[in-house]
Design a protein around this motif. Structure first.
Motif, PDB file in Angstrom:
ATOM      1  N   GLU A   1      26.227  69.212   3.154  1.00 33.45           N
ATOM      2  CA  GLU A   1      25.587  69.187   1.841  1.00 33.45           C
ATOM      3  C   GLU A   1      26.615  68.930   0.728  1.00 33.45           C
ATOM      4  O   GLU A   1      26.339  68.205  -0.228  1.00 33.45           O
ATOM      5  CB  GLU A   1      24.856  70.498   1.565  1.00 33.45           C
ATOM      6  CG  GLU A   1      23.624  70.710   2.425  1.00 33.45           C
ATOM      7  CD  GLU A   1      23.910  71.485   3.699  1.00 33.45           C
ATOM      8  OE1 GLU A   1      23.044  72.242   4.149  1.00 33.45           O
ATOM      9  OE2 GLU A   1      25.022  71.334   4.254  1.00 33.45           O
TER      10      GLU A   1
ATOM     11  N   ILE B   1      27.349  65.311   0.792  1.00 35.83           N
ATOM     12  CA  ILE B   1      26.267  64.564   0.137  1.00 35.83           C
ATOM     13  C   ILE B   1      26.518  64.495  -1.366  1.00 35.83           C
ATOM     14  O   ILE B   1      26.427  63.433  -1.987  1.00 35.83           O
ATOM     15  CB  ILE B   1      24.893  65.222   0.417  1.00 35.83           C
ATOM     16  CG1 ILE B   1      24.514  65.086   1.887  1.00 35.83           C
ATOM     17  CG2 ILE B   1      23.812  64.582  -0.469  1.00 35.83           C
ATOM     18  CD1 ILE B   1      23.241  65.834   2.266  1.00 35.83           C
ATOM     19  N   HIS B   2      26.841  65.643  -1.966  1.00 35.63           N
ATOM     20  CA  HIS B   2      27.115  65.669  -3.413  1.00 35.63           C
ATOM     21  C   HIS B   2      28.320  64.806  -3.750  1.00 35.63           C
ATOM     22  O   HIS B   2      28.312  64.052  -4.738  1.00 35.63           O
ATOM     23  CB  HIS B   2      27.345  67.109  -3.867  1.00 35.63           C
ATOM     24  CG  HIS B   2      27.308  67.287  -5.351  1.00 35.63           C
ATOM     25  ND1 HIS B   2      28.384  66.964  -6.166  1.00 35.63           N
ATOM     26  CD2 HIS B   2      26.325  67.734  -6.187  1.00 35.63           C
ATOM     27  CE1 HIS B   2      28.064  67.222  -7.427  1.00 35.63           C
ATOM     28  NE2 HIS B   2      26.833  67.677  -7.470  1.00 35.63           N
TER      29      HIS B   2
ATOM     30  N   LEU C   1      21.156  71.116  -4.971  1.00 35.13           N
ATOM     31  CA  LEU C   1      21.038  70.059  -3.968  1.00 35.13           C
ATOM     32  C   LEU C   1      20.319  70.588  -2.724  1.00 35.13           C
ATOM     33  O   LEU C   1      19.428  69.932  -2.172  1.00 35.13           O
ATOM     34  CB  LEU C   1      22.422  69.521  -3.615  1.00 35.13           C
ATOM     35  CG  LEU C   1      22.474  68.332  -2.653  1.00 35.13           C
ATOM     36  CD1 LEU C   1      23.628  67.402  -3.031  1.00 35.13           C
ATOM     37  CD2 LEU C   1      22.649  68.783  -1.196  1.00 35.13           C
TER      38      LEU C   1
ATOM     39  N   ILE D   1      16.738  69.326  -0.946  1.00 36.47           N
ATOM     40  CA  ILE D   1      16.580  68.965   0.465  1.00 36.47           C
ATOM     41  C   ILE D   1      15.483  69.808   1.105  1.00 36.47           C
ATOM     42  O   ILE D   1      14.607  69.296   1.809  1.00 36.47           O
ATOM     43  CB  ILE D   1      17.916  69.140   1.228  1.00 36.47           C
ATOM     44  CG1 ILE D   1      18.927  68.069   0.796  1.00 36.47           C
ATOM     45  CG2 ILE D   1      17.686  69.056   2.739  1.00 36.47           C
ATOM     46  CD1 ILE D   1      20.288  68.225   1.421  1.00 36.47           C
TER      47      ILE D   1
ATOM     48  N   ARG E   1      19.737  59.176  -7.433  1.00 41.49           N
ATOM     49  CA  ARG E   1      20.415  60.164  -6.582  1.00 41.49           C
ATOM     50  C   ARG E   1      19.465  61.242  -6.081  1.00 41.49           C
ATOM     51  O   ARG E   1      19.570  61.669  -4.931  1.00 41.49           O
ATOM     52  CB  ARG E   1      21.605  60.761  -7.345  1.00 41.49           C
ATOM     53  CG  ARG E   1      22.762  59.783  -7.443  1.00 41.49           C
ATOM     54  CD  ARG E   1      23.716  60.051  -8.588  1.00 41.49           C
ATOM     55  NE  ARG E   1      24.710  58.977  -8.669  1.00 41.49           N
ATOM     56  CZ  ARG E   1      24.464  57.790  -9.217  1.00 41.49           C
ATOM     57  NH1 ARG E   1      23.287  57.530  -9.766  1.00 41.49           N
ATOM     58  NH2 ARG E   1      25.400  56.862  -9.231  1.00 41.49           N
ATOM     59  N   GLU E   2      18.558  61.656  -6.932  1.00 40.88           N
ATOM     60  CA  GLU E   2      17.575  62.629  -6.493  1.00 40.88           C
ATOM     61  C   GLU E   2      16.675  62.019  -5.415  1.00 40.88           C
ATOM     62  O   GLU E   2      16.339  62.688  -4.426  1.00 40.88           O
ATOM     63  CB  GLU E   2      16.729  63.092  -7.678  1.00 40.88           C
ATOM     64  CG  GLU E   2      15.683  64.141  -7.335  1.00 40.88           C
ATOM     65  CD  GLU E   2      16.270  65.428  -6.801  1.00 40.88           C
ATOM     66  OE1 GLU E   2      15.549  66.133  -6.063  1.00 40.88           O
ATOM     67  OE2 GLU E   2      17.448  65.743  -7.096  1.00 40.88           O
TER      68      GLU E   2
ATOM     69  N   ILE F   1      18.623  62.096  -2.144  1.00 39.13           N
ATOM     70  CA  ILE F   1      18.663  63.431  -1.537  1.00 39.13           C
ATOM     71  C   ILE F   1      17.355  63.715  -0.805  1.00 39.13           C
ATOM     72  O   ILE F   1      17.351  64.230   0.326  1.00 39.13           O
ATOM     73  CB  ILE F   1      18.942  64.492  -2.614  1.00 39.13           C
ATOM     74  CG1 ILE F   1      20.372  64.332  -3.149  1.00 39.13           C
ATOM     75  CG2 ILE F   1      18.749  65.901  -2.051  1.00 39.13           C
ATOM     76  CD1 ILE F   1      20.658  65.126  -4.412  1.00 39.13           C
TER      77      ILE F   1
END
Length: 378
Positions: A45, A48-49, A65, A69, A117-118, A121
Motif C-alpha cells: 500500500e 502504491i502511494h 489509501l 481500497i 489517482r483515486e 486505487i
C-alpha cells in the motif's frame, strides 16, 4: 535511410520518475528507493502511494489509501457472473481480460487530473477481487468479495485460499506484490501506453496490458520456470536434466536471462529468500526449492560468462506454490501486482507527456505495379 529497431530495443518512448534500472550493476529503484529497502521496510500500500503520488505516505495518507481500497473490493455482480460463466479450463489471464473489459464498460471514465489517482486505487482494489474469483471459479469454489484487513496482501490471500494466512505468508505475498509492481516499459506496459495515448480509459489500458502479458514470452516465465522443477522431479535429477535439456538439446533455461539485467536480478535474490523461508514448512515446496538451487548453480556455471543470470521469475513460482497457488495462477499474480505499474505509467504519460503513439513502418515491398485484368493473370 531510416533505422529499424526490432523489438524497440534501446528506444526511449517516455521519461519517468517511477522506476530506475541499472542493468549493469543489478539496481532497481522505485521513486529513488532501492527495491530491497522497500520490501524490507514498507508495504504494498505504501508503494502504491509512492508510485501514484511520488512520495511514501504519512500515516493519515496511508489510512486514506487503505480505506479507498477497502471500499473498492465490492464489484458489480455482473462482473462476478461473467467470470463464473467461462469454462473452468479457460486461461486465467484471458478471464481477467474479460472481467476488466466489463469493468471498463462500468467504470471507464475520461481522464481527469483531479481523480485519476483515486480511480487507479479503486482499480487496484477491484483487481484483487477479480484475481481471487478467477482462481475460485477455476477451482469450483463459490465467489467471494475480499474483506478489509490489516493489509491488501492478507485480504487477497484470505479470499483466494479460504483460510487465514500466517504472518510469514502475508509478508511473502506483500513482498511479491512490491517486487512485481513495475519494471519500466516492458511489452505489457508499452501496450497500456499505446492505448492510453488514444485517451482510451484506464480499464481498457489494463485490458491491453493483460493481452500483451498473456503471451508466453512475457508473463508466463514464472510458470515455465516452475514447470522445469516439476519435470526434474527430484534434486538428484537436476544435473542429468540440465545436461540433456539445456546443454545437449539447447533448450532455453526458463527464469534465466533478461533484456536489461546483465547480472543477478535484484528481485530474484529477494524471491529466493522468501522461497527458502516458505518452503521450510512444505515438503514439496522444499523439494522444488532444492531443485531450483541446483539448477541455478548449473546455470550460473554455464552462462555467467555470457552475463546470463537468474531473473525475477526463477524463484517466484516456488513462493507462489508455497503459498498454495496452482501453477496456472502464477501469471495472474504477476498481473495483480503489475496493475500498479501499468496505471502509474499511463497516468504519468497522459498527464505530463501525452502524444498519440503512431510509429512508422519502412516499406520494402514492390514499387508501383500495373493491374493486370483477372482474365489475363496466368
Amino acid at each position: 535511410m531510416s533505422q529499424i529497431s526490432r523489438g524497440l530495443e534501446n528506444v526511449f518512448i517516455k521519461t519517468t520518475s517511477l522506476t530506475y534500472i541499472d542493468g549493469e550493476n543489478g539496481i532497481l529503484r522505485y521513486g529513488g528507493y532501492d527495491i530491497e529497502d522497500l520490501v524490507e521496510h514498507t508495504s504494498f500500500e505504501e508503494v502504491i502511494h509512492l508510485m501514484l503520488y511520488g512520495d511514501l505516505p504519512t500515516k493519515s495518507q496511508l489510512q486514506k489509501l487503505k480505506s479507498s481500497i477497502d471500499e473498492s473490493y465490492e464489484v458489480p455482480q455482473q462482473v462476478i457472473d461473467m467470470i463464473y460463466s467461462l469454462p473452468k479450463d479457460s486461461d486465467a489471464i484471458g478471464m481477467m481480460e474479460t472481467a476488466f473489459s466489463a469493468l471498463s464498460s462500468l467504470y471507464g471514465s475520461p481522464w481527469n487530473k483531479n481523480n485519476n489517482r483515486e480511480n487507479a486505487i479503486k482499480l487496484i482494489g477491484r483487481a484483487s477481487t477479480v484475481v481471487a474469483n478467477v482462481l475460485r471459479a477455476k477451482e469450483g469454489k463459490k465467489p467471494i468479495i475480499p474483506e478489509p484487513s490489516e493489509s491488501f496482501a492478507k485480504s487477497f490471500l484470505k479470499s483466494s485460499l479460504s483460510r487465514t494466512p500466517s504472518n510469514e505468508e502475508v509478508k511473502a505475498m506483500d513482498a511479491s506484490l512490491i517486487l512485481y509492481a513495475d519494471h519500466e516499459v516492458p511489452a505489457s506496459t508499452t501496450a497500456a501506453l499505446v492505448t492510453s495515448s488514444t485517451l482510451s480509459d484506464m480499464y481498457s489500458c489494463v485490458v491491453a496490458a493483460l493481452a500483451a502479458l498473456k503471451g508466453p514470452l512475457h508473463g508466463g516465465a514464472a510458470e515455465e520456470a516452475f514447470k522445469q522443477f516439476v519435470e526434474i522431479g527430484e534434486p538428484q535429477n537436476a544435473e542429468t536434466w540440465f545436461r540433456n535439456k539445456i546443454t545437449e538439446q539447447k533448450s532455453r533455461l526458463m527464469g534465466f536471462g533478461h533484456r536489461v539485467y546483465k547480472t543477478y536480478d535484484p528481485r530474484a535474490k529477494i524471491f529466493k529468500k522468501y522461497a527458502k523461508l516458505l518452503s521450510e514448512n512444505n515438503d514439496n515446496a522444499r523439494k522444488y526449492f532444492s531443485i531450483a538451487q541446483s539448477v541455478e548453480d548449473l546455470g550460473i556455471k554455464t552462462f555467467s560468462e555470457k552475463r546470463i543470470y537468474p531473473n525475477t521469475d526463477f524463484y517466484s513460482g516456488v513462493v507462489f506454490y508455497s503459498l498454495g497457488f496452482p501453477i496456472y495462477m502464477f501469471t495472474s499474480l504477476f498481473a495483480l501486482s503489475r496493475t500498479l505499474g501499468w496505471v502509474a505509467h499511463v497516468i504519468e504519460y497522459v498527464e505530463d507527456q501525452h502524444r498519440l503513439i503512431r510509429p512508422r513502418a519502412l516499406y520494402i515491398g514492390p514499387l508501383k505495379r500495373e493491374i493486370v485484368p483477372i482474365e489475363l493473370r496466368g
